[in-house]
Design a protein around this motif. Sequence first.
Motif, PDB file in Angstrom:
ATOM      1  N   GLU A   5      58.458  12.781   5.276  1.00  0.00           N
ATOM      2  CA  GLU A   5      58.941  11.396   5.184  1.00  0.00           C
ATOM      3  C   GLU A   5      60.426  11.314   5.543  1.00  0.00           C
ATOM      4  O   GLU A   5      60.845  10.393   6.243  1.00  0.00           O
ATOM      5  CB  GLU A   5      58.686  10.843   3.779  1.00  0.00           C
ATOM      6  N   GLN A   6      61.222  12.290   5.086  1.00  0.00           N
ATOM      7  CA  GLN A   6      62.653  12.299   5.421  1.00  0.00           C
ATOM      8  C   GLN A   6      62.857  12.471   6.925  1.00  0.00           C
ATOM      9  O   GLN A   6      63.729  11.828   7.516  1.00  0.00           O
ATOM     10  CB  GLN A   6      63.372  13.420   4.669  1.00  0.00           C
ATOM     11  N   VAL A   7      62.064  13.335   7.533  1.00  0.00           N
ATOM     12  CA  VAL A   7      62.174  13.562   8.977  1.00  0.00           C
ATOM     13  C   VAL A   7      61.843  12.279   9.731  1.00  0.00           C
ATOM     14  O   VAL A   7      62.577  11.848  10.625  1.00  0.00           O
ATOM     15  CB  VAL A   7      61.250  14.717   9.424  1.00  0.00           C
ATOM     16  N   LEU A   8      60.728  11.634   9.352  1.00  0.00           N
ATOM     17  CA  LEU A   8      60.317  10.405  10.036  1.00  0.00           C
ATOM     18  C   LEU A   8      61.329   9.282   9.853  1.00  0.00           C
ATOM     19  O   LEU A   8      61.596   8.526  10.786  1.00  0.00           O
ATOM     20  CB  LEU A   8      58.935   9.967   9.535  1.00  0.00           C
ATOM     21  N   THR A   9      61.925   9.173   8.671  1.00  0.00           N
ATOM     22  CA  THR A   9      62.918   8.139   8.398  1.00  0.00           C
ATOM     23  C   THR A   9      64.175   8.336   9.242  1.00  0.00           C
ATOM     24  O   THR A   9      64.814   7.365   9.648  1.00  0.00           O
ATOM     25  CB  THR A   9      63.295   8.137   6.894  1.00  0.00           C
ATOM     26  N   LEU A  43      60.767   1.061  16.649  1.00  0.00           N
ATOM     27  CA  LEU A  43      60.932   2.505  16.451  1.00  0.00           C
ATOM     28  C   LEU A  43      62.332   2.798  15.924  1.00  0.00           C
ATOM     29  O   LEU A  43      62.501   3.530  14.935  1.00  0.00           O
ATOM     30  CB  LEU A  43      60.685   3.229  17.783  1.00  0.00           C
ATOM     31  N   GLU A  44      63.339   2.199  16.538  1.00  0.00           N
ATOM     32  CA  GLU A  44      64.720   2.401  16.089  1.00  0.00           C
ATOM     33  C   GLU A  44      64.964   1.804  14.707  1.00  0.00           C
ATOM     34  O   GLU A  44      65.729   2.337  13.913  1.00  0.00           O
ATOM     35  CB  GLU A  44      65.708   1.788  17.088  1.00  0.00           C
ATOM     36  N   GLY A  45      64.290   0.712  14.395  1.00  0.00           N
ATOM     37  CA  GLY A  45      64.469   0.046  13.103  1.00  0.00           C
ATOM     38  C   GLY A  45      63.648   0.658  11.986  1.00  0.00           C
ATOM     39  O   GLY A  45      63.833   0.314  10.818  1.00  0.00           O
ATOM     40  N   GLY A  46      62.729   1.531  12.328  1.00  0.00           N
ATOM     41  CA  GLY A  46      61.939   2.209  11.307  1.00  0.00           C
ATOM     42  C   GLY A  46      60.640   1.525  10.941  1.00  0.00           C
ATOM     43  O   GLY A  46      59.903   2.010  10.089  1.00  0.00           O
ATOM     44  N   SER A  47      60.332   0.392  11.580  1.00  0.00           N
ATOM     45  CA  SER A  47      59.074  -0.281  11.248  1.00  0.00           C
ATOM     46  C   SER A  47      57.904   0.256  12.082  1.00  0.00           C
ATOM     47  O   SER A  47      56.749  -0.085  11.832  1.00  0.00           O
ATOM     48  CB  SER A  47      59.203  -1.795  11.441  1.00  0.00           C
ATOM     49  N   ARG A  48      58.185   1.112  13.044  1.00  0.00           N
ATOM     50  CA  ARG A  48      57.154   1.774  13.841  1.00  0.00           C
ATOM     51  C   ARG A  48      57.344   3.275  13.688  1.00  0.00           C
ATOM     52  O   ARG A  48      58.445   3.810  13.867  1.00  0.00           O
ATOM     53  CB  ARG A  48      57.293   1.359  15.312  1.00  0.00           C
ATOM     54  N   LYS A  49      56.260   3.972  13.318  1.00  0.00           N
ATOM     55  CA  LYS A  49      56.359   5.428  13.158  1.00  0.00           C
ATOM     56  C   LYS A  49      56.345   6.106  14.525  1.00  0.00           C
ATOM     57  O   LYS A  49      55.640   5.680  15.438  1.00  0.00           O
ATOM     58  CB  LYS A  49      55.211   5.965  12.309  1.00  0.00           C
ATOM     59  N   ALA A  50      57.113   7.148  14.616  1.00  0.00           N
ATOM     60  CA  ALA A  50      57.203   7.917  15.859  1.00  0.00           C
ATOM     61  C   ALA A  50      55.954   8.771  16.033  1.00  0.00           C
ATOM     62  O   ALA A  50      55.372   9.249  15.058  1.00  0.00           O
ATOM     63  CB  ALA A  50      58.439   8.797  15.826  1.00  0.00           C
ATOM     64  N   ASN A  51      55.547   8.934  17.287  1.00  0.00           N
ATOM     65  CA  ASN A  51      54.484   9.879  17.620  1.00  0.00           C
ATOM     66  C   ASN A  51      54.866  10.547  18.944  1.00  0.00           C
ATOM     67  O   ASN A  51      55.831  10.150  19.594  1.00  0.00           O
ATOM     68  CB  ASN A  51      53.122   9.186  17.687  1.00  0.00           C
ATOM     69  N   LEU A  52      54.105  11.532  19.330  1.00  0.00           N
ATOM     70  CA  LEU A  52      54.448  12.269  20.555  1.00  0.00           C
ATOM     71  C   LEU A  52      54.403  11.394  21.803  1.00  0.00           C
ATOM     72  O   LEU A  52      55.197  11.578  22.722  1.00  0.00           O
ATOM     73  CB  LEU A  52      53.530  13.478  20.734  1.00  0.00           C
ATOM     74  N   GLU A  53      53.484  10.428  21.837  1.00  0.00           N
ATOM     75  CA  GLU A  53      53.389   9.549  23.006  1.00  0.00           C
ATOM     76  C   GLU A  53      54.664   8.737  23.210  1.00  0.00           C
ATOM     77  O   GLU A  53      54.976   8.347  24.325  1.00  0.00           O
ATOM     78  CB  GLU A  53      52.192   8.614  22.871  1.00  0.00           C
TER      79      GLU A  53
END
Length: 189
Positions: A5-9, A43-53
């Motif tokens: 969770e810390q990494v994703l945030t 993505l930059e605002g944190g409302s979209r989770k990052a994925n490899l795509e």
Amino acid sequence: MKNIEQVLTGIGPRLRALRQQRGLTLATLSKTTDISESTLSRLEGGSRKANLELLLPLAAAYQVPLDDLVGAPETGDPRVHLRPVTRGGMTYIPLSRRAGSLHAHKLVIAPSAGEPELNVHEGYEWIYVLDGRLRLLLGERSVTLAPGEVAEFDTHVPHWLGPDDDRPVELLIIFGKQGERAHLKAHPG
């Protein structure tokens, strides 16, 4: 160590900072990556989770490793901690750790008393003398190698390696259990 969770945030703020450091707009980055402006913003605002795509095209656009985007931890101590093994007056220092394939060792052979015993086993060896003088018995032949000299041979042939005088000899040895041979490629010079 960071939890997931810390990494994703941390990804969103890291992406925004990279974009701003490079002086890029969301529109420009969208054209470069084929990711919509709204997706980049979320993505930059944190409302979209990052994925490899999403991360792979961004890493390519910023020309940074993926690890930089996700804030991967340091890989740790880069030093190799070698574990020498000594048997019968020979000290083997492993230089490679791959299972199967070729194995590389530094070998230090102490002078010994007594007659050499020829051995036979599966494989193929390539040796490079670093220091001292090496005596190589190979079948009926006896060859002396000085520093900088190389020999290679099929280990099915009876062989023995040892110092040619009363000093230790140091060498690099590459051994292939399945008969692989070491090949050096010369480049036109």
